[in-house]
Design a protein around this motif. Structure first.
Motif, PDB file in Angstrom:
ATOM      1  N   PRO A   1      32.080  19.200  36.272  1.00 18.02           N
ATOM      2  CA  PRO A   1      33.512  18.975  36.533  1.00 18.02           C
ATOM      3  C   PRO A   1      34.380  19.660  35.494  1.00 18.02           C
ATOM      4  CG  PRO A   1      32.473  17.002  35.648  1.00 18.02           C
ATOM      5  CD  PRO A   1      31.367  17.951  35.928  1.00 18.02           C
ATOM      6  N   GLY A   2      35.620  19.943  35.901  1.00 13.66           N
ATOM      7  CA  GLY A   2      36.566  20.601  35.016  1.00 13.66           C
ATOM      8  C   GLY A   2      37.020  21.932  35.577  1.00 13.66           C
ATOM      9  N   VAL A   3      37.925  22.582  34.868  1.00 10.69           N
ATOM     10  CA  VAL A   3      38.381  23.915  35.257  1.00 10.69           C
ATOM     11  C   VAL A   3      37.252  24.905  34.992  1.00 10.69           C
ATOM     12  CG1 VAL A   3      40.075  25.729  34.874  1.00 10.69           C
ATOM     13  CG2 VAL A   3      40.766  23.332  34.719  1.00 10.69           C
ATOM     14  N   VAL A   4      36.906  25.704  36.003  1.00  8.69           N
ATOM     15  CA  VAL A   4      35.755  26.605  35.905  1.00  8.69           C
ATOM     16  C   VAL A   4      36.247  28.038  35.677  1.00  8.69           C
ATOM     17  CG1 VAL A   4      33.623  27.373  36.997  1.00  8.69           C
ATOM     18  CG2 VAL A   4      34.553  25.109  37.535  1.00  8.69           C
TER      19      VAL A   4
ATOM     20  N   ARG B   1      39.158  28.036  24.027  1.00  6.79           N
ATOM     21  CA  ARG B   1      38.118  27.254  23.349  1.00  6.79           C
ATOM     22  C   ARG B   1      38.577  26.885  21.937  1.00  6.79           C
ATOM     23  NH1 ARG B   1      32.045  29.689  24.556  1.00  6.79           N
ATOM     24  NH2 ARG B   1      31.667  28.484  26.489  1.00  6.79           N
TER      25      ARG B   1
ATOM     26  N   ARG C   1      37.737  23.399  43.979  1.00  9.14           N
ATOM     27  CA  ARG C   1      37.674  23.397  42.523  1.00  9.14           C
ATOM     28  C   ARG C   1      38.822  24.187  41.910  1.00  9.14           C
ATOM     29  NH1 ARG C   1      32.778  21.818  40.311  1.00  9.14           N
ATOM     30  NH2 ARG C   1      34.053  21.787  38.419  1.00  9.14           N
ATOM     31  N   ASP C   2      39.227  23.820  40.695  1.00 16.76           N
ATOM     32  CA  ASP C   2      40.189  24.590  39.911  1.00 16.76           C
ATOM     33  C   ASP C   2      39.429  25.687  39.179  1.00 16.76           C
ATOM     34  OD1 ASP C   2      42.381  23.023  40.640  1.00 16.76           O
ATOM     35  OD2 ASP C   2      41.986  21.570  39.051  1.00 16.76           O
TER      36      ASP C   2
ATOM     37  N   GLU D   1      40.335  23.203  24.433  1.00 20.17           N
ATOM     38  CA  GLU D   1      40.478  22.881  25.855  1.00 20.17           C
ATOM     39  C   GLU D   1      39.101  22.611  26.466  1.00 20.17           C
ATOM     40  OE1 GLU D   1      42.715  25.679  28.133  1.00 20.17           O
ATOM     41  OE2 GLU D   1      44.267  25.924  26.609  1.00 20.17           O
ATOM     42  N   GLU D   2      39.050  21.615  27.312  1.00 22.05           N
ATOM     43  CA  GLU D   2      37.815  21.311  28.016  1.00 22.05           C
ATOM     44  C   GLU D   2      37.720  22.196  29.261  1.00 22.05           C
ATOM     45  OE1 GLU D   2      37.207  17.252  28.856  1.00 22.05           O
ATOM     46  OE2 GLU D   2      37.518  16.585  26.783  1.00 22.05           O
ATOM     47  N   LEU D   3      36.706  23.004  29.316  1.00 22.58           N
ATOM     48  CA  LEU D   3      36.538  23.927  30.436  1.00 22.58           C
ATOM     49  C   LEU D   3      35.060  24.221  30.641  1.00 22.58           C
ATOM     50  CD1 LEU D   3      35.932  26.872  28.902  1.00 22.58           C
ATOM     51  CD2 LEU D   3      38.397  26.750  28.519  1.00 22.58           C
ATOM     52  N   VAL D   4      34.756  24.754  31.799  1.00 21.69           N
ATOM     53  CA  VAL D   4      33.394  25.138  32.155  1.00 21.69           C
ATOM     54  C   VAL D   4      33.360  26.660  32.282  1.00 21.69           C
ATOM     55  CG1 VAL D   4      31.557  24.961  33.882  1.00 21.69           C
ATOM     56  CG2 VAL D   4      33.051  22.990  33.426  1.00 21.69           C
TER      57      VAL D   4
END
Length: 453
Positions: free
Chosen positions: A407-410, A365, A432-433, A369-372
């Protein structure tokens, strides 16, 4: 002279009991795998003369009907319970004799269910123990919301009254021996101790330290989600469960596993989450054997969905199979054990599941980085505190709510990593990633990620 032996079923958070004298015994709330009960009676050298149910259970399939059939014993079931099989109905005050100085009497204790009944064991005319099922527990009571929502408050008040009835009629030194309360979702709260007496509960249990109105308000506010399989298990117990078959399932080879996955069946890897992360069959789910597989698999899997088990060893497979019959998953359609490399076809590769911790999440973070972040804990857990900016979908809802995951890496987390890996495996199978946060939630606090609920 009497004895009381405890049959603990840790994965379900339940206890059954074998009690008796020198020749005969009574079994209270037996587990479905009755070979354990028969072995306990054999060690004591006693004949099982009675099998008793405190109530029609929702959380685990009972072995009572089969045990009574195999042993030729009388099957004692609360008189008001609606069941579809022959039994000896037990009403308030009814008594059976185990031996001349050893008797058991029924005490109506509604609350967990409308028909709930406790059983008091008396030796030489003196009450020595009470089997309280889902009524008075150690430090709490059984939850009152498993029958019908419209009855919940009424049953909560009945729980309070039933607890007081037991305390008013039994001496302080009488042992309290509940079925629920050791990890079962049938308990309204975790146990405060491992053993209890009427006197100890009178001093420490909120059923006695709070007035009726305050007790009911507190009990209702503390109720958590009810596992979806409870309704199915309750119906099985009311109808009369069939005998179980614990022999090994048919062996699944690589082609068979691939075919079952293609057919939309569930292939469940019960190895540890560490081993699963290091290499697993693409499309399989992880519900590790050491992490209450019966509870979580029964809660997640659609009714009637065929399940194939993948295990590290034959012993692990047998242990999980034994747990699953307790929640009505009677027979895996196939199973495989040993080297996971043998579970895939030539030319295929095992999948890896990335694992990380909360410190790495904080760093990611910090780098922008864009993440969920997905929190799969129950709502009651999240109410206290949560990872800032996280999405909340409880693990038992995730399979039906995949579209709600952004959406995105979870990065998936729970409180310890067990449920996080279940959730991550579900998401990965859906394409999903994912990253599993296999870490203790306290580390999220140290990493500065937590905010108050």
């Amino acid at each position: 002279m009497f004895f009381i032996d405890t049959l603990e079923t840790e994965g379900m958070g339940n206890r059954g009991y074998v009690c008796g004298g020198t020749e005969t015994a009574l079994v209270v709330d037996p587990p479905r795998d009755i070979d354990r009960v028969l072995a306990a009676a054999a060690v004591r050298g006693v004949r099982i003369a009675y099998v008793a149910e405190t109530h029609v259970h929702n959380d685990a399939v009972s072995g009572g009907l089969e045990l009574a059939r195999v042993t030729g014993s009388r099957y004692l079931v609360p008189a008001e319970a609606r069941v579809a099989f022959p039994r000896t109905p037990m009403a308030d005050g009814d008594e059976v004799e185990l031996e001349p100085d050893l008797k058991v009497r029924a005490v109506a204790t509604p609350g967990h269910t409308p028909h709930h009944t406790s059983y008091v064991l008396a030796d030489g005319g003196h009450d020595v123990a009470v089997f309280t099922g889902g009524s008075l527990l150690i430090g709490g009571v059984g939850r009152p919301d498993l029958v019908e929502p419209a009855l919940t408050e009424r049953l909560a008040r009945a729980q309070h009254a039933s607890a007081h009835r037991l305390a008013d009629t039994l001496h302080d030194d009488v042992q309290v021996l509940p079925t629920h309360g050791f990890g079962s979702f049938c308990a309204s709260s975790p146990p405060t101790d491992d053993a209890g007496t009427i006197g100890k509960e009178r001093r420490n249990n909120e059923a006695f330290t709070l007035g009726a109105d305050a007790f009911v308000s507190h009990l209702l506010a503390a109720l958590d989600d009810v596992p979806a399989y409870y309704a199915r298990v309750g119906a099985l117990n009311a109808a009369g469960p069939a005998p179980v078959d614990l022999t090994a399932p048919p062996v699944a080879d690589a082609d068979g596993i691939a075919a079952r996955l293609s057919a939309g069946e569930w292939v469940v890897d019960v190895r540890s989450r560490t081993l699963f992360s290091e290499g697993h069959v693409s499309g399989s789910f992880n519900v590790e054997a050491e992490g209450r597989p019966a509870t979580y698999l029964a809660w997640l899997i659609p009714d009637g969905k065929p399940v194939t088990l993948l295990a590290a060893s034959a012993a692990q497979l047998a242990a999980v199979q034994r747990e699953l019959v307790r929640v009505g998953i009677d027979r895996p359609v196939a199973a495989a054990t040993g080297d996971p490399g043998s579970w895939i076809r030539t030319g295929e590769m095992l999948r890896l599941l990335p694992r990380s911790d909360f410190a790495a999440l904080a760093q990611a973070r910090g780098r922008g980085e864009e993440l969920v972040v997905l929190d799969v804990r129950r709502g009651s857990e999240r109410a206290d505190r949560h990872v800032e900016g996280s999405v909340h979908i409880p693990i038992h809802e995730l399979h039906g709510r995949m579209a709600d995951v952004p959406p995105g890496v979870v990065w998936v987390h729970c409180a310890t990593g067990l449920r996080a890996t279940i959730g991550a495996s579900l998401l990965e199978a859906a394409g999903r990633d994912v990253v599993t946060l296999d870490d203790d939630l306290e580390a999220a606090e140290s990493a500065g990620l937590m905010v108050a609920g």
